[in-house]
Design a protein around this motif. Structure first.
Motif, short mmCIF file in Angstrom:
data_model
loop_
_atom_site.label_atom_id
_atom_site.label_comp_id
_atom_site.label_asym_id
_atom_site.label_seq_id
_atom_site.Cartn_x
_atom_site.Cartn_y
_atom_site.Cartn_z
N ALA A 91 0.72 -1.32 0.21
CA ALA A 91 0.10 0.00 -0.15
C ALA A 91 1.09 0.98 -0.07
O ALA A 91 0.48 2.24 -0.83
CB ALA A 91 -0.44 -0.22 0.90
N ALA A 92 1.86 1.35 0.64
CA ALA A 92 2.95 2.35 1.45
C ALA A 92 3.46 2.26 -0.40
O ALA A 92 3.06 3.87 -1.05
CB ALA A 92 4.18 2.10 1.91
N TYR A 93 4.00 1.65 -1.23
CA TYR A 93 4.20 1.62 -2.75
C TYR A 93 3.38 2.30 -4.08
O TYR A 93 3.48 3.04 -4.40
CB TYR A 93 4.81 0.50 -3.30
CG TYR A 93 5.82 0.50 -4.36
CD1 TYR A 93 6.80 1.17 -4.39
CD2 TYR A 93 5.34 0.98 -5.84
CE1 TYR A 93 8.21 1.49 -5.32
CE2 TYR A 93 6.03 1.14 -6.51
CZ TYR A 93 7.31 0.67 -6.13
OH TYR A 93 8.35 1.25 -7.36
N TYR A 94 1.63 1.80 -3.14
CA TYR A 94 1.44 2.42 -4.42
C TYR A 94 0.91 3.59 -4.37
O TYR A 94 -0.41 4.30 -5.00
CB TYR A 94 0.18 1.01 -4.66
CG TYR A 94 0.83 0.15 -6.14
CD1 TYR A 94 1.11 0.27 -6.90
CD2 TYR A 94 0.47 -0.99 -5.45
CE1 TYR A 94 2.17 -0.67 -7.52
CE2 TYR A 94 0.82 -2.36 -6.17
CZ TYR A 94 1.76 -1.99 -7.01
OH TYR A 94 2.19 -3.06 -7.68
N THR A 95 1.05 4.11 -2.83
CA THR A 95 0.77 5.64 -2.66
C THR A 95 1.77 6.65 -2.63
O THR A 95 1.66 7.44 -2.62
CB THR A 95 -0.15 5.42 -1.46
OG1 THR A 95 1.17 5.02 -0.47
CG2 THR A 95 -1.57 5.21 -1.25
N ASN A 96 2.79 6.24 -2.92
CA ASN A 96 3.75 6.50 -3.89
C ASN A 96 4.87 7.10 -3.01
O ASN A 96 5.48 8.27 -1.43
CB ASN A 96 3.02 8.18 -4.83
CG ASN A 96 3.01 7.81 -5.69
OD1 ASN A 96 3.66 7.15 -6.88
ND2 ASN A 96 2.09 8.18 -7.14
N VAL A 97 5.42 6.72 -1.39
CA VAL A 97 5.52 6.83 -0.16
C VAL A 97 6.95 6.30 -1.17
O VAL A 97 7.77 5.47 -1.22
CB VAL A 97 5.55 6.13 0.74
CG1 VAL A 97 6.64 6.44 1.75
CG2 VAL A 97 4.20 6.25 1.22
N PRO A 98 8.01 7.22 -0.40
CA PRO A 98 9.27 6.95 -1.38
C PRO A 98 10.10 6.64 -1.13
O PRO A 98 10.14 6.72 0.22
CB PRO A 98 9.80 8.67 -1.87
CG PRO A 98 8.90 9.54 -0.19
CD PRO A 98 8.41 8.91 0.19
N LEU A 99 11.06 5.27 -1.42
CA LEU A 99 12.46 4.97 -0.97
C LEU A 99 13.12 5.45 -0.64
O LEU A 99 13.12 7.09 -0.18
CB LEU A 99 12.29 4.13 -2.38
CG LEU A 99 12.19 2.50 -2.78
CD1 LEU A 99 11.89 2.77 -4.51
CD2 LEU A 99 11.85 1.63 -1.87
N TRP A 100 13.55 5.13 0.15
CA TRP A 100 15.47 5.70 1.24
C TRP A 100 15.81 5.99 -0.41
O TRP A 100 16.27 5.25 -0.83
CB TRP A 100 15.65 4.70 1.77
CG TRP A 100 16.73 5.10 3.03
CD1 TRP A 100 16.63 6.41 3.32
CD2 TRP A 100 18.33 4.80 3.32
NE1 TRP A 100 18.11 6.66 3.54
CE2 TRP A 100 18.39 5.70 3.81
CE3 TRP A 100 18.81 3.45 3.08
CZ2 TRP A 100 19.38 5.44 4.05
CZ3 TRP A 100 20.01 3.04 3.08
CH2 TRP A 100 20.47 4.53 4.48
N GLY A 101 16.32 7.21 0.48
CA GLY A 101 17.43 7.73 -1.14
C GLY A 101 18.52 6.90 -1.13
O GLY A 101 18.76 6.88 -2.46
N GLU A 102 18.58 6.30 -0.50
CA GLU A 102 20.07 5.71 -0.80
C GLU A 102 19.64 4.09 -1.67
O GLU A 102 21.05 2.64 -1.48
CB GLU A 102 21.39 5.28 -0.41
CG GLU A 102 22.39 6.86 0.93
CD GLU A 102 23.20 6.64 1.71
OE1 GLU A 102 23.71 5.21 2.23
OE2 GLU A 102 22.91 7.60 2.81
N THR A 103 18.51 3.88 -1.59
CA THR A 103 17.82 2.40 -1.89
C THR A 103 18.92 2.54 -3.78
O THR A 103 19.15 3.37 -4.40
CB THR A 103 16.92 2.31 -3.02
OG1 THR A 103 16.49 2.83 -1.29
CG2 THR A 103 16.06 1.53 -3.19
N VAL A 104 18.76 1.56 -4.22
CA VAL A 104 20.34 0.53 -5.41
C VAL A 104 19.57 0.78 -6.21
O VAL A 104 19.60 0.81 -7.17
CB VAL A 104 20.95 -0.84 -4.81
CG1 VAL A 104 22.06 -0.23 -5.86
CG2 VAL A 104 21.60 -0.14 -3.43
N GLN A 105 17.97 -0.60 -6.19
CA GLN A 105 17.49 -0.69 -7.05
C GLN A 105 15.94 -1.06 -6.90
O GLN A 105 15.56 -0.81 -5.88
CB GLN A 105 17.94 -2.81 -7.30
CG GLN A 105 17.57 -3.25 -8.66
CD GLN A 105 18.61 -4.67 -8.68
OE1 GLN A 105 18.80 -4.71 -7.60
NE2 GLN A 105 17.88 -5.52 -9.16
#
Lengths: 130, 158
Positions: A91-105
């Motif tokens: 649900a977080a992903y589909y409501t555009n909650v950002p991933l952490w800045g240092e996420t690689v992939q």
């Protein structure tokens, strides 16, 4: 015999509460929703599980009472906790909650998603037929 | 599989009728002889001998317990390390499993294993999107774990 059992139960319950503590620290320290739900879905499950097992063993050996409800509780926690973690992060992903800045992939970005209402309905139809 | 279990129960009850004894231990003995008979007649029954699957399910359960403990050790290490050293990311993993039941089981197992969390499943049930705590060491180790899990689940279901 009872003394060793008591010590064993004590260790199990203590381990469970320590794991819950670590989960809480993780919830505070980790940077984004997704990594937090890692901590919440894994160590919290095992923590609750260990405490329940400790209670089960205690009443079994102290009162000679085997509580089937505790066993059921263990099974339910086991099945529901990972599903909750999955649903929250999804649900977080589909409501555009950002991933952490240092996420690689981020492969999920490439997943094609229905844009219009019509497409959504079409997909649901295909899904129920299949 | 259900059919074989049903036959086994019927054999156990026939055993109780033959002995004219109605206690639970007699049921167990009858069930055991039913297992032996089913094992000898396995050529004529549809599907595999069902007890193999029961054993496979047991193995899957222990594999799962081990992974759960390992997962927690790793999470604790990640959290309590003085300097946060994680490289999270989402990767796609194709799966061979077909039925929704198998995929649900696989994603439950993945979620409870070291450093991985299932985010989404593609609409055609072929790709799992997994969020990993440490992408560099996850990529290979995880692929290995997935293979063992997938294999273990297939052992049970087909």
């Amino acid at each position: 015999m009872t003394e060793t059992i008591n010590i064993f139960i004590g260790i199990v319950v203590l381990l469970g509460s320590l794991l819950s503590l670590v989960t809480t620290i993780g919830l505070i320290r980790l940077p984004d929703v997704y990594t937090r739900s890692h901590a919440a879905s894994k160590s919290a499950t095992l923590g609750v599980l260990l405490i329940l097992v400790g209670a089960l063993l205690y009443f079994w050996f102290a009162d000679n009472y085997f509580s089937a409800r505790l066993v059921l509780g263990i099974v339910f926690v086991f099945i529901t906790a990972p599903v909750a973690g999955h649903l929250i992060s999804r649900a977080a992903y589909y409501t555009n909650v950002p991933l952490w800045g240092e996420t690689v992939q981020d492969d999920l970005k490439t997943k094609e998603r229905p844009k219009t209402k019509k497409e959504v309905e079409k997909r649901q139809k295909v899904h129920t037929e299949a | 599989m259900a059919f074989q279990i049903l036959i086994n129960v019927v054999i156990a009850f026939s055993w109780m009728f033959l002995k004219n004894q109605w206690a639970f231990p007699d049921f167990i003995i009858g069930y055991f002889w039913g297992l032996v008979i089913l094992f000898l007649m396995r050529r004529f029954l549809p599907g595999r001998f069902y007890f193999e699957r029961v054993l496979a399910a047991g193995r899957l359960f222990f594999l799962f317990l081990r992974e759960l403990v390992l997962a927690n050790v790793q999470v604790i290490r990640d959290i309590l390390r003085p300097k946060l050293k994680i490289e999270p990311g989402i990767f796609a993993m194709p799966t061979e499993l077909k039925s929704e039941w198998e995929i649900t089981l696989l994603s439950l197992l993945i979620t409870l294993t070291p450093g991985t969390l299932v985010m989404d499943i593609s609409d055609d049930n072929k790709i799992l999107y997994i969020h990993a705590m440490n992408i560099p060491d996850a990529d290979q180790a995880v692929a290995e774990i997935k293979n063992t899990f997938e294999k273990a689940i297939m052992e049970v279901t087909r």
